[in-house]
Design an enzyme around this catalytic site. Structure first.
Site, PDB file in Angstrom:
ATOM      1  N   ARG A 109      45.494  40.006  44.355  1.00 45.43           N
ATOM      2  CA  ARG A 109      44.766  38.799  43.984  1.00 45.43           C
ATOM      3  C   ARG A 109      44.892  38.445  42.503  1.00 45.43           C
ATOM      4  O   ARG A 109      43.916  38.434  41.759  1.00 45.43           O
ATOM      5  CB  ARG A 109      43.294  38.935  44.382  1.00 45.43           C
TER       6      ARG A 109
ATOM      7  N   CYS B 175      36.391  41.631  46.731  1.00 41.54           N
ATOM      8  CA  CYS B 175      36.899  42.510  47.791  1.00 41.54           C
ATOM      9  C   CYS B 175      38.279  43.038  47.416  1.00 41.54           C
ATOM     10  O   CYS B 175      39.098  42.314  46.859  1.00 41.54           O
ATOM     11  CB  CYS B 175      37.046  41.729  49.096  1.00 41.54           C
TER      12      CYS B 175
ATOM     13  N   ASP C 110      40.181  34.760  56.729  1.00 49.08           N
ATOM     14  CA  ASP C 110      38.803  35.249  56.751  1.00 49.08           C
ATOM     15  C   ASP C 110      38.271  35.490  58.169  1.00 49.08           C
ATOM     16  O   ASP C 110      37.146  35.960  58.324  1.00 49.08           O
ATOM     17  CB  ASP C 110      37.869  34.273  56.005  1.00 49.08           C
TER      18      ASP C 110
ATOM     19  N   ARG D  40      27.063  40.006  51.174  1.00 52.96           N
ATOM     20  CA  ARG D  40      27.696  39.092  50.213  1.00 52.96           C
ATOM     21  C   ARG D  40      28.014  37.761  50.886  1.00 52.96           C
ATOM     22  O   ARG D  40      28.081  36.734  50.214  1.00 52.96           O
ATOM     23  CB  ARG D  40      29.012  39.699  49.688  1.00 52.96           C
TER      24      ARG D  40
ATOM     25  N   LYS E 208      29.565  29.706  52.177  1.00 52.15           N
ATOM     26  CA  LYS E 208      29.666  30.488  50.936  1.00 52.15           C
ATOM     27  C   LYS E 208      30.817  29.966  50.079  1.00 52.15           C
ATOM     28  O   LYS E 208      30.654  29.747  48.880  1.00 52.15           O
ATOM     29  CB  LYS E 208      29.915  31.963  51.274  1.00 52.15           C
ATOM     30  N   ASN E 209      31.962  29.754  50.711  1.00 54.06           N
ATOM     31  CA  ASN E 209      33.153  29.401  49.941  1.00 54.06           C
ATOM     32  C   ASN E 209      33.142  27.965  49.440  1.00 54.06           C
ATOM     33  O   ASN E 209      34.031  27.547  48.697  1.00 54.06           O
ATOM     34  CB  ASN E 209      34.418  29.671  50.761  1.00 54.06           C
TER      35      ASN E 209
HETATM   36  C1  UD1 Z   1      39.438  31.988  48.803  1.00 56.98           C
HETATM   37  C2  UD1 Z   1      38.213  32.411  49.565  1.00 56.98           C
HETATM   38  C3  UD1 Z   1      38.507  33.642  50.401  1.00 56.98           C
HETATM   39  C4  UD1 Z   1      39.723  33.401  51.297  1.00 56.98           C
HETATM   40  C5  UD1 Z   1      40.889  32.881  50.499  1.00 56.98           C
HETATM   41  C6  UD1 Z   1      42.066  32.448  51.366  1.00 56.98           C
HETATM   42  C7  UD1 Z   1      36.409  31.673  48.111  1.00 56.98           C
HETATM   43  C8  UD1 Z   1      35.300  32.044  47.218  1.00 56.98           C
HETATM   44  N1  UD1 Z   1      37.148  32.687  48.608  1.00 56.98           N
HETATM   45  O1  UD1 Z   1      39.773  33.060  47.924  1.00 56.98           O
HETATM   46  O2  UD1 Z   1      37.364  33.932  51.193  1.00 56.98           O
HETATM   47  O3  UD1 Z   1      40.093  34.615  51.913  1.00 56.98           O
HETATM   48  O4  UD1 Z   1      40.492  31.724  49.729  1.00 56.98           O
HETATM   49  O5  UD1 Z   1      41.666  31.524  52.302  1.00 56.98           O
HETATM   50  O6  UD1 Z   1      36.614  30.511  48.417  1.00 56.98           O
HETATM   51  N2  UD1 Z   1      47.208  34.154  44.504  1.00 56.98           N
HETATM   52  C9  UD1 Z   1      48.153  34.342  43.550  1.00 56.98           C
HETATM   53  N3  UD1 Z   1      47.924  33.843  42.301  1.00 56.98           N
HETATM   54  C10 UD1 Z   1      46.788  33.163  41.982  1.00 56.98           C
HETATM   55  C11 UD1 Z   1      45.824  32.973  42.968  1.00 56.98           C
HETATM   56  C12 UD1 Z   1      46.059  33.483  44.236  1.00 56.98           C
HETATM   57  O7  UD1 Z   1      49.188  34.947  43.801  1.00 56.98           O
HETATM   58  O8  UD1 Z   1      46.641  32.746  40.825  1.00 56.98           O
HETATM   59  C13 UD1 Z   1      47.409  34.721  45.863  1.00 56.98           C
HETATM   60  C14 UD1 Z   1      46.373  35.772  46.180  1.00 56.98           C
HETATM   61  O9  UD1 Z   1      46.717  37.029  45.661  1.00 56.98           O
HETATM   62  C15 UD1 Z   1      46.350  35.755  47.687  1.00 56.98           C
HETATM   63  C16 UD1 Z   1      46.657  34.283  47.999  1.00 56.98           C
HETATM   64  O10 UD1 Z   1      47.205  33.730  46.818  1.00 56.98           O
HETATM   65  O11 UD1 Z   1      47.366  36.565  48.210  1.00 56.98           O
HETATM   66  C17 UD1 Z   1      45.453  33.482  48.448  1.00 56.98           C
HETATM   67  O12 UD1 Z   1      44.507  33.460  47.423  1.00 56.98           O
HETATM   68  P1  UD1 Z   1      43.558  32.215  47.146  1.00 56.98           P
HETATM   69  O13 UD1 Z   1      43.881  31.100  48.079  1.00 56.98           O
HETATM   70  O14 UD1 Z   1      43.561  31.948  45.700  1.00 56.98           O
HETATM   71  O15 UD1 Z   1      42.167  32.827  47.569  1.00 56.98           O
HETATM   72  P2  UD1 Z   1      40.814  32.828  46.741  1.00 56.98           P
HETATM   73  O16 UD1 Z   1      40.581  31.488  46.139  1.00 56.98           O
HETATM   74  O17 UD1 Z   1      40.744  34.036  45.893  1.00 56.98           O
END
Ligand code: UD1
Length: 423
Positions: free
Chosen positions: A123, A118, A310, A402, A23-24
């Site tokens: 986030r 979620c 995850d 999902r 999915k990711n």
């Molecule tokens: C992706 C995955 C999700 C997984 C996560 C971490 C997809 C579609 N989803 O989510 O399943 O749990 O990686 O492995 O691939 N953060 C910030 N600022 C930002 C972006 C992120 O502070 O601009 C923080 C987030 O709040 C969180 C952390 O960074 O605490 C990790 O987020 P991120 O690695 O961005 O996860 P996603 O890409 O949303």
């Protein structure tokens, strides 16, 4: 009427399960398909609600989407008609924010709403926006909407990510792939899904080097074309069935998984007392819990190659029936212990404080009425239900669909007693 999943203990999981596309990886690659001006064929795309929502976002933007079979999709984004994303669809899924980078690259402007998904933490998207700004975009935002635009096109730059965010790395890679000159991302995410996206962009005619390491270099190109690309296997899905094999003291062969992507799971399952045979050359692992005594262990979630956040919920379900004390430390998200309350209803003994959960193993969980508080929490509750005494009824199941392609069929194939009911 609400759909629920009913699970009960039917003995050990046994047999073979085949893992599908990730999915990711599928979601960012579908987003990146907005960059290609020739037809793109994606293979091994998992059949998931998130994927269909994402494809609807693309159709809204003018892409032509056609299913060649259940898990093969043709996307033609040669004639995009809009750079404004649809609010109702965007609010359903955080990953939809990944269309921003490609739209900015194609149109020089994009208007989008803040993402849903979620509720596992705040986030924010500050790192995505910091990246776009560094590439020369101007950002105007309020509490619900964001507009990014550039007068004279995106320009390559050197930028450092304060945290190796998966989504920010992907969004910046996609925007930079059509920027003028070279972009260097320092401290990017190193997840296998980042490497899959880089390989895909390169097949479209892009120039991305270093994905999977601490520095990614992207040379912008004027135009990206088309390709055929199979999505990599889902390491989180693989890990979920591996944990299921351990919890039910079963014996399961997991087929179609890239063994190096799941090495933290293999290591931790061995630590709790399972036998894991990794057949790297054949893309298989076999997890044997049968006849083993399960002993507590400590896990700490970290960006890749650390233990994946995850899989934290599923592993916590396992640790709750391991002998002795375990500690789970969640460092990636600040609110990812919502499954604890549900596991408590099933008789687990868990105390949380901040980022840490202390678990005192119990010999058996008991069936209860619980709800899937998020996607992976839902999977954890299914696994817990497979080992609990009595019946477990799980609500809010839409979270589970999902992210898990045919979870009920696959578990039944391993001998599980699991059903969907309308209540
Ligand atoms: C992706 C995955 C999700 C997984 C996560 C971490 C997809 C579609 N989803 O989510 O399943 O749990 O990686 O492995 O691939 N953060 C910030 N600022 C930002 C972006 C992120 O502070 O601009 C923080 C987030 O709040 C969180 C952390 O960074 O605490 C990790 O987020 P991120 O690695 O961005 O996860 P996603 O890409 O949303």
């Amino acid at each position: 009427m609400e759909e629920k999943i009913i699970v009960s203990n039917n003995g050990p999981l046994e047999g073979t399960v085949k893992i599908g596309g990730a999915k990711n990886s599928a979601l960012p690659i579908i987003a990146a398909s907005l960059l290609g001006t020739e037809p793109i064929i994606l293979e091994d795309v998992p059949k998931l609600n998130d994927v269909s929502v994402f494809l609807q976002v693309l159709e809204h933007l003018g892409s032509k989407v056609e299913y060649l079979d259940e898990r093969t999709i043709k996307i033609d984004s040669s004639n995009l008609t809009s750079y404004v994303t649809p609010f109702d669809l965007m609010s359903k899924m955080r990953a939809s924010f990944l269309v921003m980078g490609p739209l900015l690259a194609r149109f020089g402007i994009t208007k989008t709403s803040l993402p849903g998904g979620c509720a596992i933490g705040m986030r924010p998207v500050d790192l995505h926006l910091k990246g776009f700004k560094a590439l020369g975009a101007e950002i105007v935002s309020d509490s619900t909407k964001i507009e990014a635009k550039t007068e004279n096109g995106l320009k390559g730059t050197v930028l450092y990510l304060d945290f190796p965010s998966v989504g920010a790395t992907q969004n910046i890679m996609m925007a930079a792939s059509m920027a003028e000159g070279e972009t260097v991302i320092e401290n990017p995410a190193k997840e296998p899904e980042i490497v899959d996206l880089a390989n895909f962009l390169n097949k479209l005619g892009g120039d991305v080097k270093g994905a999977g390491t601490s520095t990614i270099r992207i040379k912008g190109v004027e135009k990206l074309g088309g390709t055929t690309h199979p999505i990599i296997p889902d390491r989180i899905e693989a890990a979920t069935y591996m944990v299921g094999a351990a919890m039910t003291k079963g014996d399961v062969m997991i087929e179609n998984c890239i063994v190096s992507h799941i090495s933290p799971i293999i290591a931790k399952l061995r630590e709790v007392g399972c036998e894991v045979f990794d057949m790297e050359d054949e893309d298989k692992v076999r997890v044997v819990g049968k006849g083993k005594k399960l002993i507590g262990a400590n896990i700490k979630t970290l960006p890749y190659p650390g233990f994946p956040t995850d899989v934290q919920a599923q592993f916590m379900a396992l640790l709750s029936i391991c002998e002795g004390q375990s500690t789970v430390t969640e460092t990636v998200f600040e609110n990812r212990f919502m499954h604890v309350d549900e596991l408590l209803k099933m008789g687990a003994i868990i105390a949380t404080e901040g980022k840490e959960a202390q678990i005192a193993g119990v010999p058996k969980l008991r069936g209860a009425e619980v709800k899937a508080t998020d996607l992976r929490a839902g999977a954890a509750l299914i696994l817990a239900g497979l080992t609990a005494e009595g019946e477990t009824k799980i609500g809010e199941t839409y979270h589970i669909y999902r992210g898990y392609d045919d979870i009920i069929g696959k578990l039944r194939g391993l001998g599980a007693k699991i059903d969907r009911i309308e209540e």
